[in-house]
Motif scaffolding. Structure first.
Motif, mmCIF file in Angstrom:
data_model
loop_
_atom_site.group_PDB
_atom_site.id
_atom_site.type_symbol
_atom_site.label_atom_id
_atom_site.label_comp_id
_atom_site.label_asym_id
_atom_site.label_seq_id
_atom_site.Cartn_x
_atom_site.Cartn_y
_atom_site.Cartn_z
ATOM 1 N N PRO A 226 0.802 -1.391 0.016
ATOM 2 C CA PRO A 226 0.113 0.056 -0.063
ATOM 3 C C PRO A 226 0.831 1.348 -0.083
ATOM 4 O O PRO A 226 0.380 2.399 -0.587
ATOM 5 N N ALA A 227 1.963 1.279 0.552
ATOM 6 C CA ALA A 227 2.821 2.632 0.599
ATOM 7 C C ALA A 227 4.394 1.977 0.810
ATOM 8 O O ALA A 227 4.519 1.505 1.726
ATOM 9 N N HIS A 254 1.774 9.900 -4.173
ATOM 10 C CA HIS A 254 0.422 9.187 -3.776
ATOM 11 C C HIS A 254 0.284 7.650 -4.022
ATOM 12 O O HIS A 254 0.546 7.504 -4.919
ATOM 13 N N GLN A 255 0.033 6.959 -3.006
ATOM 14 C CA GLN A 255 -0.102 5.457 -3.076
ATOM 15 C C GLN A 255 -1.094 4.891 -2.352
ATOM 16 O O GLN A 255 -1.440 5.392 -1.308
ATOM 17 N N GLY A 256 -1.698 3.795 -2.725
ATOM 18 C CA GLY A 256 -2.686 3.095 -1.919
ATOM 19 C C GLY A 256 -4.226 3.521 -2.307
ATOM 20 O O GLY A 256 -5.293 2.871 -1.710
ATOM 21 N N GLU A 257 -4.410 4.718 -3.020
ATOM 22 C CA GLU A 257 -5.666 5.175 -3.400
ATOM 23 C C GLU A 257 -6.449 4.045 -4.079
ATOM 24 O O GLU A 257 -7.709 3.832 -3.813
ATOM 25 N N ASP A 258 -5.813 3.102 -4.916
ATOM 26 C CA ASP A 258 -6.616 2.576 -5.637
ATOM 27 C C ASP A 258 -6.784 0.959 -4.933
ATOM 28 O O ASP A 258 -8.027 0.229 -5.448
ATOM 29 N N GLY A 260 -7.840 1.599 -1.733
ATOM 30 C CA GLY A 260 -8.742 2.105 -0.705
ATOM 31 C C GLY A 260 -7.808 2.537 0.566
ATOM 32 O O GLY A 260 -8.383 2.610 1.700
ATOM 33 N N ARG A 261 -6.467 2.291 0.609
ATOM 34 C CA ARG A 261 -5.613 2.864 1.508
ATOM 35 C C ARG A 261 -4.612 4.025 1.287
ATOM 36 O O ARG A 261 -3.694 3.711 1.027
ATOM 37 N N PRO A 262 -5.176 5.315 1.167
ATOM 38 C CA PRO A 262 -4.434 6.325 0.698
ATOM 39 C C PRO A 262 -3.357 6.683 1.390
ATOM 40 O O PRO A 262 -3.348 6.798 2.794
ATOM 41 N N GLY A 263 -2.168 6.847 0.952
ATOM 42 C CA GLY A 263 -0.844 7.054 1.733
ATOM 43 C C GLY A 263 -0.116 8.357 0.975
ATOM 44 O O GLY A 263 -0.291 8.620 -0.276
ATOM 45 N N LEU A 264 0.530 9.020 1.597
ATOM 46 C CA LEU A 264 1.359 10.073 1.243
ATOM 47 C C LEU A 264 2.758 9.976 1.683
ATOM 48 O O LEU A 264 3.369 9.988 2.729
ATOM 49 N N LEU A 265 3.731 10.004 0.571
ATOM 50 C CA LEU A 265 4.855 9.872 0.852
ATOM 51 C C LEU A 265 5.878 11.095 0.200
ATOM 52 O O LEU A 265 5.464 11.548 -0.868
ATOM 53 N N THR A 266 6.687 11.805 0.875
ATOM 54 C CA THR A 266 7.357 12.861 0.510
ATOM 55 C C THR A 266 8.841 12.640 0.216
ATOM 56 O O THR A 266 9.732 11.745 1.173
ATOM 57 N N VAL A 267 9.371 12.741 -1.037
ATOM 58 C CA VAL A 267 10.724 12.360 -1.311
ATOM 59 C C VAL A 267 11.756 13.606 -1.559
ATOM 60 O O VAL A 267 11.102 14.514 -2.337
#
Length: 286
Positions: A226-227, A254-258, A260-267
């Protein structure tokens, strides 16, 4: 490590909502566990990875804030896991306070900085030094994913990227292509085992510094991660080395939206620093 519990904790990383991000199991004092016990705990939890802390190598980091960390998927040990590192760092910060932490991983030393902002703990991990490789058998990978060559974004050449673990980076030409994930689980697991891949990092570029990503993870026993912090670090190295972004840049993934577990990663890419910095929040799972 006597002040840390041997209980199995559950946190989700790269989210502030327990229903989002990527869950990880955490054992803050795994000194009494052997490899088989760690693998059994990871398999029982069923998360993509779980993290286990033991005493650090002599001389590593500040006493009481340095640890050896190992990561297990439900099927096997992995060399490095970003989301479990972020989750573990936040769990530690809740117990021993924010600040600098140092983790000895199989991939190398990974420093992590935890800060509190607006009541939320955020962890930033610093990857080991990354590198890229050419892709062998790209046609086979596309066939397994049921992608055609016209599904790829020509601005993003396929590569294997490493920043603690190896990831095959493939860019989708459209958001619709990224959303339609339907691959041959057993064939992809075999392909990834053959080339020592941890995930396949599928990406779509929304804007200059904003990306949507998905990570098939059959070698870990799950369809999709999911992330994925390790893949985010590898992707940061990938876009910098290929000149897709400037040497100093901040990316939002943005990961996990598809799922149903949205996550946010900053690189974050820093000029003059070959390493990659990946940040995110983490919260306990009730």
């Amino acid at each position: 490590m006597t002040n840390l519990s041997s209980a199995v904790l559950r946190y989700t990383a790269f989210a502030t909502d327990p229903e989002g991000g990527n869950p990880a199991g955490i054992v803050l004092d795994a000194s009494a566990l052997d490899d088989a016990a760690m693998l059994a705990i990871a398999a029982d939890l069923g998360y993509s990875e779980s993290a286990f802390l033991t005493a650090p190598p002599e001389g590593l980091g500040e006493p009481g804030r340095a640890f050896t960390i190992r990561y297990f998927s439900p099927k096997a040990e992995v060399s490095f896991c970003g989301h479990a590192t972020v989750a573990t760092a936040v769990a530690l910060a809740e117990r021993i306070g924010p600040g600098a932490l140092t983790f000895a991983t199989q991939a190398g030393t990974v420093p992590v900085e935890v800060v509190e902002a607006d009541g939320v703990l955020q962890a930033t991990l610093t990857s080991v030094e990354p590198h890229l490789e050419e892709v062998a058998d790209l046609s086979e990978a596309l066939d397994i994913l049921r992608w055609g060559k016209d599904d790829l974004d020509a601005a993003f050449p396929p590569r294997i990227a490493y920043a603690g673990a190896r990831h095959l980076v493939l860019a989708a030409a459209t958001r619709e292509r990224l959303a339609d994930l339907d691959y041959d689980f057993d064939r992809l697991a075999a392909y990834m085992t053959r080339y020592d891949l941890t995930t396949v990092q599928l990406v779509w570029r929304e804007s200059e510094h904003v990306f949507h990503v998905r990570d098939p993870f059959p070698v870990g026993g799950v369809v999709e991660d999911p992330a994925t912090g390790a893949a985010a670090a590898a992707f940061g190295a990938y876009v910098r080395e290929l000149g897709i972004v400037a040497p100093a840049a901040t990316l939002t993934l943005h990961q996990g939206e598809d799922m149903g577990r949205p996550g946010l990663l900053t690189v974050e890419l820093r000029d003059g620093d070959p390493r990659v910095h990946v940040s995110g929040a983490a919260v306990p799972i009730p």
